[in-house]
Scaffold this active site. Sequence first.
Site, PDB file in Angstrom:
ATOM      1  N   GLN A  15       0.802  -1.227   0.000  1.00 40.26           N
ATOM      2  CA  GLN A  15       0.000   0.000   0.000  1.00 40.26           C
ATOM      3  C   GLN A  15       0.834   1.278   0.000  1.00 40.26           C
ATOM      4  O   GLN A  15       0.512   2.236  -0.696  1.00 40.26           O
ATOM      5  CB  GLN A  15      -0.915   0.017   1.230  1.00 40.26           C
ATOM      6  N   ALA A  17       3.886   1.711  -1.092  1.00 35.16           N
ATOM      7  CA  ALA A  17       4.521   1.840  -2.406  1.00 35.16           C
ATOM      8  C   ALA A  17       3.534   2.323  -3.461  1.00 35.16           C
ATOM      9  O   ALA A  17       3.907   3.076  -4.371  1.00 35.16           O
ATOM     10  CB  ALA A  17       5.136   0.509  -2.827  1.00 35.16           C
ATOM     11  N   GLN A 112      19.283  -7.697   2.574  1.00 36.50           N
ATOM     12  CA  GLN A 112      19.298  -6.460   1.790  1.00 36.50           C
ATOM     13  C   GLN A 112      20.586  -5.667   2.004  1.00 36.50           C
ATOM     14  O   GLN A 112      21.134  -5.091   1.063  1.00 36.50           O
ATOM     15  CB  GLN A 112      18.064  -5.629   2.132  1.00 36.50           C
ATOM     16  N   ASP A 159       6.272  11.367  11.455  1.00 40.72           N
ATOM     17  CA  ASP A 159       5.967  11.894  12.786  1.00 40.72           C
ATOM     18  C   ASP A 159       6.075  13.418  12.810  1.00 40.72           C
ATOM     19  O   ASP A 159       5.258  14.096  13.425  1.00 40.72           O
ATOM     20  CB  ASP A 159       6.912  11.277  13.804  1.00 40.72           C
ATOM     21  N   HIS A 187      11.258   5.873  15.998  1.00 38.85           N
ATOM     22  CA  HIS A 187       9.930   5.909  15.375  1.00 38.85           C
ATOM     23  C   HIS A 187       9.079   4.846  16.062  1.00 38.85           C
ATOM     24  O   HIS A 187       8.909   3.730  15.579  1.00 38.85           O
ATOM     25  CB  HIS A 187      10.025   5.649  13.871  1.00 38.85           C
TER      26      HIS A 187
END
Length: 333
Positions: A15, A17, A112, A159, A187
């Site tokens: 969503q 992206a 990654q 935020d 976060h």
Amino acid sequence: MSEPIKVVVTGAAGQIAYSLLYMIANGDVFGKNQKIILTLLDIPPMMGVLEGVVMELSDCAFTLLTEVIPTTDVAVAFKDVSVVFLVGAMPRREGMERKDLLSANVKIFKVQGEALNTYAKKDVKVLVVGNPANTNALICSHYAPSIPKENFTAMTRLDQNRACAQIAQKVGSDITKVKNLFIWGNHSATQFPDCSNGTVDGKPVTDLVDASYLENEFVTTVQKRGAAVIAARKMSSAMSAAKAAADHVRDWWIGTQSGNYVSMGVVTPKDNPYNVPEGIVFSFPVEIKNKQWSIVPGFKINDFARSKLDITTKELLEEKEEAMAVCNADAKI
């Protein structure tokens, strides 16, 4: 027109992206003269959905989009990449402890990070959106030792945007007049949204809004805004998260305006002006010039703020310890 740059979005069938890809391809992030090669990385079960996303990108007829590459292969995705939006992550599910979430994400961000280390440009800019974003960014940087630590950041811009919106609504101001509200720390629900250095149309927020609101309702509203969105929408923030990711990378790429600073989660250097422990990913006020961020010194930290910084620092140190334990266990296998 500049030569095309390669941009990767992970979790590309999701969503966040879905909103973010439009902003990138439309020139809202890198400017209206920067052509883009867009690589979309996701897991094999999502490739059918991703085909539809590729169709839509084609049907938008973006003038800046030279090529779209859908893939499940990190080697293909990260080859010669200039900018990476790491959106995909293991979400926290019901009954899942924080350590379980960290353990699952260490595995994702290890893969990654290693791929970035092997295939990406050494000046690649990496934004981690997937939660727990701060510690995911730390792990990713840990497994990419050939890339400078300062090239890995975590998103706290959502935020900051939320904080600015709350203050604009509280005082009845246009949001463009709200400046220098910052997010400190993680976060998470321990983050500290700080108005003590903020202004609205040049006037201190602390002169315009009651202190009890700023230290109580305002802080908890911003801290819990994500949960409130989920409760109302039955899904997590997507459009606002995509907008924040675009804001974060646009400022990183193009630079911040003089005197108008932004919040970014960055790997804390040893000599930082706010006495935050070295080696965690902590959100600070930063300014950006020539694609390089620097922590802005000199902002006042009163006793109330320091107590909040201590809480979020403690959480980040605990997350780091748990995540590095997973890394060390994995290394022994």
